[in-house]
Write a protein that holds these residues in place. Structure first.
Motif, PDB file in Angstrom:
ATOM      1  N   SER A  83       0.711  -1.379   0.142  1.00  0.00           N
ATOM      2  CA  SER A  83      -0.045   0.077  -0.020  1.00  0.00           C
ATOM      3  C   SER A  83       0.959   1.098  -0.138  1.00  0.00           C
ATOM      4  O   SER A  83       1.923   1.259   0.817  1.00  0.00           O
ATOM      5  N   PRO A  84       0.571   2.285  -0.717  1.00  0.00           N
ATOM      6  CA  PRO A  84       1.365   3.430  -0.644  1.00  0.00           C
ATOM      7  C   PRO A  84       0.830   4.368   0.449  1.00  0.00           C
ATOM      8  O   PRO A  84       1.430   5.641   0.394  1.00  0.00           O
TER       9      PRO A  84
ATOM     10  N   ILE B 219       7.934   9.131   0.725  1.00  0.00           N
ATOM     11  CA  ILE B 219       7.960  10.082  -0.208  1.00  0.00           C
ATOM     12  C   ILE B 219       6.594  11.068  -0.225  1.00  0.00           C
ATOM     13  O   ILE B 219       6.523  12.028  -0.111  1.00  0.00           O
ATOM     14  N   ALA B 220       5.501  10.124  -0.166  1.00  0.00           N
ATOM     15  CA  ALA B 220       4.146  10.954   0.161  1.00  0.00           C
ATOM     16  C   ALA B 220       3.928  11.675   1.100  1.00  0.00           C
ATOM     17  O   ALA B 220       3.497  12.603   1.360  1.00  0.00           O
ATOM     18  N   LEU B 221       4.256  11.054   2.282  1.00  0.00           N
ATOM     19  CA  LEU B 221       4.306  11.874   3.772  1.00  0.00           C
ATOM     20  C   LEU B 221       5.427  13.140   3.582  1.00  0.00           C
ATOM     21  O   LEU B 221       4.966  14.081   4.126  1.00  0.00           O
ATOM     22  N   THR B 222       6.422  13.101   3.147  1.00  0.00           N
ATOM     23  CA  THR B 222       7.323  14.261   2.819  1.00  0.00           C
ATOM     24  C   THR B 222       6.752  15.319   2.061  1.00  0.00           C
ATOM     25  O   THR B 222       6.756  16.413   2.344  1.00  0.00           O
ATOM     26  N   LEU B 223       6.220  14.722   0.875  1.00  0.00           N
ATOM     27  CA  LEU B 223       5.573  15.649  -0.004  1.00  0.00           C
ATOM     28  C   LEU B 223       4.442  16.529   0.789  1.00  0.00           C
ATOM     29  O   LEU B 223       4.099  17.659   0.332  1.00  0.00           O
TER      30      LEU B 223
ATOM     31  N   GLY C  60       7.997  -1.257   7.623  1.00  0.00           N
ATOM     32  CA  GLY C  60       6.534  -0.608   7.555  1.00  0.00           C
ATOM     33  C   GLY C  60       5.686  -0.943   6.602  1.00  0.00           C
ATOM     34  O   GLY C  60       4.622  -0.472   6.587  1.00  0.00           O
ATOM     35  N   ALA C  61       5.941  -1.810   5.944  1.00  0.00           N
ATOM     36  CA  ALA C  61       5.192  -2.140   4.638  1.00  0.00           C
ATOM     37  C   ALA C  61       3.765  -2.494   5.134  1.00  0.00           C
ATOM     38  O   ALA C  61       3.745  -3.401   6.062  1.00  0.00           O
ATOM     39  N   VAL C  62       2.585  -2.184   4.433  1.00  0.00           N
ATOM     40  CA  VAL C  62       1.048  -2.635   4.639  1.00  0.00           C
ATOM     41  C   VAL C  62       0.970  -3.047   3.156  1.00  0.00           C
ATOM     42  O   VAL C  62       0.879  -2.566   2.409  1.00  0.00           O
ATOM     43  N   PRO C  63       0.097  -4.189   3.221  1.00  0.00           N
ATOM     44  CA  PRO C  63      -0.396  -4.936   2.270  1.00  0.00           C
ATOM     45  C   PRO C  63      -1.478  -4.095   1.528  1.00  0.00           C
ATOM     46  O   PRO C  63      -2.116  -3.174   2.007  1.00  0.00           O
ATOM     47  N   LEU C  64      -1.284  -3.909   0.187  1.00  0.00           N
ATOM     48  CA  LEU C  64      -2.274  -3.119  -0.545  1.00  0.00           C
ATOM     49  C   LEU C  64      -3.667  -3.807  -0.455  1.00  0.00           C
ATOM     50  O   LEU C  64      -3.797  -4.817  -0.730  1.00  0.00           O
ATOM     51  N   ARG C  65      -4.685  -2.902  -0.241  1.00  0.00           N
ATOM     52  CA  ARG C  65      -6.075  -3.578  -0.150  1.00  0.00           C
ATOM     53  C   ARG C  65      -6.682  -3.505  -1.449  1.00  0.00           C
ATOM     54  O   ARG C  65      -6.534  -2.132  -1.992  1.00  0.00           O
ATOM     55  N   ARG C  66      -7.009  -4.432  -2.065  1.00  0.00           N
ATOM     56  CA  ARG C  66      -7.618  -4.465  -3.443  1.00  0.00           C
ATOM     57  C   ARG C  66      -9.153  -4.274  -3.378  1.00  0.00           C
ATOM     58  O   ARG C  66      -9.807  -4.825  -2.558  1.00  0.00           O
ATOM     59  N   SER C  67      -9.687  -3.454  -4.111  1.00  0.00           N
ATOM     60  CA  SER C  67     -10.995  -3.416  -4.275  1.00  0.00           C
ATOM     61  C   SER C  67     -11.749  -4.596  -4.908  1.00  0.00           C
ATOM     62  O   SER C  67     -11.011  -5.088  -5.762  1.00  0.00           O
ATOM     63  N   PRO C  68     -12.756  -4.955  -4.386  1.00  0.00           N
ATOM     64  CA  PRO C  68     -13.576  -6.378  -4.993  1.00  0.00           C
ATOM     65  C   PRO C  68     -13.749  -5.967  -6.525  1.00  0.00           C
ATOM     66  O   PRO C  68     -14.260  -4.767  -6.629  1.00  0.00           O
TER      67      PRO C  68
END
Length: 160
Positions: free
Chosen positions: A7-8, A13-17, A150-158
């Motif tokens: 998951s992003p 990078i996103a948190l810094t931006l 700290g990686a969190v798995p991507l939650r996929r939309s059904p």
């Protein structure tokens, strides 16, 4: 887990931006790195409105990048200067890398507006990419991306 399955949502990078990627922020930091610390000096030098500068400075102070230091001119009300924190100083390579890229690709035929030089020897400052073991990296093909602790798995939309 492959990085593509990560998951992003907690991407550094996103948190810094989110903190320094707002309009005007990097220019405010540029001025503080160059030695301007007072609100009026910063506002005048980059042509930013007082309201916008106030918001940016508050955000940078709240984010731990800048600290406010009180000062008072004789006969004037107390005011504040803005100084880099240790974490703020760590952003210099980011600004230097942006400057280097702009110098190479956008500066125009007369060259860059400023040059950063090493105070000790006078040579231009360059940003280089190295691994923690000290190896200089020549390109992106030498970098592997993998999930961190700290990686969190991507939650996929059904799928419908």
């Amino acid at each position: 887990m492959d990085w593509r399955e990560q998951s992003p949502e907690n991407c550094s990078i996103a948190l810094t931006l989110d903190l320094v990627g707002k309009p005007w922020v990097l220019l405010v930091l540029r001025e503080v790195f160059r030695g301007l610390h007072r609100f009026d000096e910063i506002a005048e030098h980059i042509g930013i409105s007082p309201a916008v500068l106030t918001r940016q400075l508050h955000m940078l102070v709240d984010g731990g990048v800048l600290e406010r230091r009180p000062y008072r001119e004789p006969g004037q009300r107390p005011r504040h200067e803005y100084w880099l924190t240790a974490s703020g100083e760590e952003l210099f390579p980011v600004l230097s890398a942006l400057k280097s890229w702009g110098d190479r690709h956008l500066a125009g035929p007369t060259g860059p507006a400023t040059i950063h030089r090493h105070h000790g020897c006078g040579s231009p400052v360059a940003v280089t990419l190295r691994c923690e073991a000290g190896h200089r990296l020549a390109g992106l093909d030498e970098i592997d991306v993998e999930p961190g602790p700290g990686a969190v798995p991507l939650r996929r939309s059904p799928r419908s």
